[in-house]
Scaffold this motif. Structure first.
Motif, PDB file in Angstrom:
ATOM      1  N   PRO A 156     -22.087-123.377 -34.111  1.00  0.00           N
ATOM      2  CA  PRO A 156     -21.742-124.734 -34.545  1.00  0.00           C
ATOM      3  C   PRO A 156     -20.912-124.728 -35.838  1.00  0.00           C
ATOM      4  O   PRO A 156     -21.140-123.909 -36.726  1.00  0.00           O
ATOM      5  N   SER A 159     -23.390-126.213 -38.855  1.00  0.00           N
ATOM      6  CA  SER A 159     -24.697-125.660 -38.527  1.00  0.00           C
ATOM      7  C   SER A 159     -25.804-126.310 -39.354  1.00  0.00           C
ATOM      8  O   SER A 159     -25.689-126.454 -40.567  1.00  0.00           O
ATOM      9  N   SER A 165     -26.389-128.006 -33.232  1.00  0.00           N
ATOM     10  CA  SER A 165     -27.214-126.879 -33.655  1.00  0.00           C
ATOM     11  C   SER A 165     -28.438-126.718 -32.757  1.00  0.00           C
ATOM     12  O   SER A 165     -29.033-125.652 -32.698  1.00  0.00           O
TER      13      SER A 165
END
Length: 180
Positions: A156, A159, A165
């Protein structure tokens, strides 16, 4: 006391404060939308990579002397991996499995394995079955198919902040096509 009242009554900067609060509430969903969009794009690119890998067999192993490809076409695995890595994901795509086998197409258009199948580590050596057997097959005679599974790990962009995520980072896609 009078200074406190005038301080509390002063509304200058209230709009800026409200804008900051609303902006922070809108930023997190926007980051999630961006991350999920990139995740979806990468998943589509992985599907494309698996399809390009399986189709590369046609261009590489073109003569009858190279069939079955898992046994006679030594350049097939290199061609599959190279083709799968031509998407925007590049060398982050790995070809996890390549299987060649005899398949019949069922009533839903899905190839179903018939007889023995092999992988590039264990070449397909059996002769093709002569029929698909009983069942609702759209084809009555098995065909030689290549099935390529490509893998990619998604990271991602935001993140820990975005909903992406929470998605599965390990992506796989399989493409199965007739080769002969």
């Amino acid at each position: 006391m009078r200074a406190l009242r005038s301080y509390l009554a002063d509304t200058r900067g209230a709009a800026a404060l409200e804008f900051g609060l609303v902006l922070s509430m809108l930023t997190l969903p926007m980051l999630s939308v961006i991350d999920i969009g990139i995740y979806t794009y990468d998943k589509m690119q992985l599907q494309n990579a698996a399809q390009m890998g399986s189709q590369s067999v046609w261009a590489t192993c073109t003569t009858d002397a190279t069939w079955p490809v898992t046994k006679y076409c030594s350049a097939a695995q290199t061609a599959i991996t190279s083709a799968a890595q031509t998407t925007s994901l590049g060398t982050n795509v790995t070809v996890s499995t390549t299987v060649e086998g005899y398949y019949c197409v069922d009533g839903n258009g899905v190839p179903q394995p018939i007889g023995s199948t092999g992988t590039f580590a264990s070449p397909l050596t059996a002769t093709a079955p002569t029929s698909c057997g009983s069942g609702t097959w759209t084809s009555k005679k098995p065909a030689d198919y290549i099935s390529v599974t490509a893998a990619y790990t998604y990271t991602p962009v935001f993140s820990g902040i975005s909903v992406a995520s929470l998605l599965t980072p390990s992506l796989t896609s399989t493409s199965t096509i007739p080769v002969k």
